[in-house]
Design a protein around this motif. Structure first.
Motif, short mmCIF file in Angstrom:
data_model
loop_
_atom_site.label_atom_id
_atom_site.label_comp_id
_atom_site.label_asym_id
_atom_site.label_seq_id
_atom_site.Cartn_x
_atom_site.Cartn_y
_atom_site.Cartn_z
N GLU A 1 0.83 -1.20 0.00
CA GLU A 1 0.00 0.00 0.00
C GLU A 1 0.87 1.26 0.00
O GLU A 1 1.56 1.58 0.99
CB GLU A 1 -0.91 -0.02 1.24
N VAL A 2 0.84 1.95 -1.12
CA VAL A 2 1.79 3.06 -1.33
C VAL A 2 1.65 4.14 -0.26
O VAL A 2 2.65 4.64 0.25
CB VAL A 2 1.55 3.68 -2.74
N ARG A 3 0.42 4.43 0.15
CA ARG A 3 0.23 5.52 1.11
C ARG A 3 0.88 5.20 2.45
O ARG A 3 1.51 6.05 3.08
CB ARG A 3 -1.26 5.82 1.29
N LEU B 1 3.38 3.18 2.96
CA LEU B 1 4.84 3.19 2.81
C LEU B 1 5.37 4.62 2.81
O LEU B 1 6.34 4.95 3.48
CB LEU B 1 5.26 2.49 1.51
N GLU B 2 4.69 5.46 2.06
CA GLU B 2 5.15 6.86 1.98
C GLU B 2 5.07 7.54 3.34
O GLU B 2 5.94 8.32 3.71
CB GLU B 2 4.29 7.63 0.96
N GLY B 3 4.00 7.21 4.07
CA GLY B 3 3.84 7.81 5.40
C GLY B 3 4.98 7.42 6.32
O GLY B 3 5.55 8.26 7.02
N GLU C 1 7.99 6.33 5.42
CA GLU C 1 9.23 6.95 4.91
C GLU C 1 9.35 8.38 5.41
O GLU C 1 10.40 8.80 5.87
CB GLU C 1 9.20 6.97 3.38
N ARG C 2 8.25 9.10 5.30
CA ARG C 2 8.26 10.51 5.68
C ARG C 2 8.55 10.67 7.18
O ARG C 2 9.36 11.50 7.58
CB ARG C 2 6.89 11.14 5.34
N ARG C 3 7.91 9.81 7.99
CA ARG C 3 8.12 9.93 9.44
C ARG C 3 9.56 9.61 9.83
O ARG C 3 10.16 10.28 10.65
CB ARG C 3 7.14 9.02 10.19
N ARG D 1 12.16 9.86 7.86
CA ARG D 1 13.04 10.92 7.32
C ARG D 1 13.05 12.13 8.26
O ARG D 1 14.09 12.68 8.59
CB ARG D 1 12.56 11.32 5.92
N LYS E 1 17.80 10.40 2.36
CA LYS E 1 16.78 9.71 1.59
C LYS E 1 16.51 8.39 2.32
O LYS E 1 17.45 7.67 2.67
CB LYS E 1 17.31 9.43 0.18
N THR F 1 14.85 4.72 2.06
CA THR F 1 14.31 3.73 1.13
C THR F 1 13.86 2.52 1.93
O THR F 1 14.67 1.87 2.60
CB THR F 1 15.40 3.29 0.12
#
Ligand code: DLL
Length: 432
Positions: free
Chosen positions: A382-384, A386-388, A390-392, A394, A406, A408
């Motif tokens: 689920e892309v959302r 994963l992105e969430g 990653e953002r946290r 980072r 970055k 990954t």
């Protein structure tokens, strides 16, 4: 012209006598006021009175970054807080910073050493000095700044970032000396070339340090910015920038050894090494009041040379540091310990304790990527989500390191496992 001719050109015998007197005072001060140091000396069966000669220096126990961490924040200070007028800090191995303090006299000596460093490579009171080291807890900005003012330069506290404004100030104010990390100098040089403004820039001297840099990098920077580039070495625990500097001959960095007694020791045995043999660089602060570190092992790798330099200075020279014996990385001038990254990742239940730190150089700048393995439980397409995550991660990494990274996310079990010591860092840069 700002230089201390007597301190910089005195005979080795004369200097040894001065160092000896100062060493005895420094050891006495540390023993009397720093319980951790007193304990170390007692364990070594030493009293301050046992240190009579400069030849007794190797009998003294080492001080390590861990000592500063264990006595965080002010436990290694030898001066009462009412006499401390400045505090700086740099990265520690865990969440805790390495804290350094200065009395008014410590700042005067730091300014003098920094001014001597600048003078050594040709900076004068006629210069307009553009300081693009970070101002703040990092010692680069304020250290360079007050050194410039001491020389009498028109000193501009530009700080880091905003390349466009940097170029505008350089051009409009006519900056003649640039102080920044070599990687930032590469980036500024790139920008100058892209804008085609090299003929409008008056830079003549660059004083670059805080991280290792190569001779090809020096040539590249010189070509891009039209200046002569000199190496400056420093470390916050000892004072900051201006512990050592290249002179016009550029054949090693002269250490201000009337203030910083200098040894290179074998990393395995701890024994002092002769001239020309690379090992760990160790300093003793001979005149510091607030933080008189005795035999502080910097973990930097270099070799010493005692013969007199063609410039006339008798101050010992150190080679350009080529690396470190511990795992500290310097990324875009920021000191980073892998353990700092690990402690951030451990705070995320969705991430497994398997990661790889990849450091590379892309164009002028270092890049930092952290590959983080997801746990089986969290793993999803689920892309959302994963992105969430990653953002946290980072955000947390950037808050901790003060450095962009970055992140990954990688699949469970995709990071190599080791039976022995795990290799968590892949550093693709070269420093030789
Ligand atoms: O980097 C102080 C500094 C500021 C030096 C500006 C020069 C210019 P710290 O943040 O405590 O202090 O990091 C010290 O940086 O132990 C070395 O590993 C590395 N380092 C500093 N100068 C050089 C150099 C400042 N010229 C650590 N070449 C040190 C290679 C350097 N490494």
């Amino acid at each position: 012209m700002y230089w201390n001719e007597r301190a910089e050109t005195m005979s080795r015998d004369e200097r040894a006598a001065l160092q000896c007197e100062r060493l005895r005072e420094a050891v006495g001060r540390a023993y009397q006021h720093v319980p951790a140091y007193r304990e170390k000396m007692q364990q070594a069966g030493l009293l301050p009175g046992d240190i009579r000669d400069i030849g007794d220096l190797p009998r003294l126990p080492y001080t390590l970054k861990a000592d500063l961490r264990d006595n965080y924040p002010f436990g290694m200070f030898a001066a009462p807080m009412r006499d401390v007028v400045r505090i700086h800090a740099s990265s520690g191995t865990t969440g805790k910073q390495t804290v350094v303090g200065y009395t008014r006299r410590d700042l005067e000596i730091w300014n003098e050493c920094m001014a001597r460093s600048l003078t050594m490579c040709g900076v004068t009171h006629e210069d307009i000095m553009h300081v693009s080291y970070g101002y703040g807890l990092f010692t680069g900005g304020l250290g360079g700044h007050y050194g410039g003012e001491t020389v009498g330069c028109a000193t501009i506290p530009v700080g880091v970032g905003n390349t466009k404004r940097q170029l505008q100030i350089m051009r409009d104010f006519g900056s003649t000396v640039l102080l920044c990390t070599p990687s930032y100098a590469m980036l500024l040089g790139d920008a100058v070339q892209k804008e085609g403004i090299i003929d409008d820039i008056k830079l003549r001297i660059g004083v670059f340090g805080a991280e290792p840099w190569t001779l090809p990098m020096r040539q590249e920077i010189e070509a891009r910015l039209g200046l002569v580039a000199y190496d400056i070495y420093g470390i916050s625990e000892i004072s900051g920038p201006g512990v050592a500097n290249e002179c016009l001959c550029r054949c090693g960095l002269h250490v201000h050894e009337d203030h910083f007694l200098t040894e290179v020791v074998d990393p395995d045995t701890g024994e002092p090494l002769p001239d020309g043999r690379p090992g760990e660089l160790v300093f003793t602060c001979a005149t510091k009041e607030a933080l008189p570190l005795i035999r502080y092992n910097t973990r930097d790798i270099t070799a010493l040379h005692h013969e007199k330099c063609a410039c006339g200075r008798t101050l010992v020279r150190m080679d350009k540091p080529t690396g470190r014996t511990d795992d500290m990385l310097i990324i875009r001038g920021v000191n980073v310990f892998p353990s700092q990254i690990e402690s951030v990742l451990l705070g995320f239940g969705e991430a497994a304790p398997h990661y790889l730190i990849v450091v590379d150089r892309q164009g002028a700048l270092d890049s930092l990527e952290i590959q983080v393995e997801m746990t089986d439980a969290f793993f999803s397409d689920e892309v959302r989500a994963l992105e969430g995550l990653e953002r946290r991660i980072r955000r947390e990494v950037e808050n901790t390191l003060g450095l962009a990274a970055k992140i990954t996310l990688v699949q469970p079990n995709s990071i190599e496992r080791y039976e022995g010591k795990a290799r968590r860092v892949l550093d693709k840069r070269t420093f030789l």
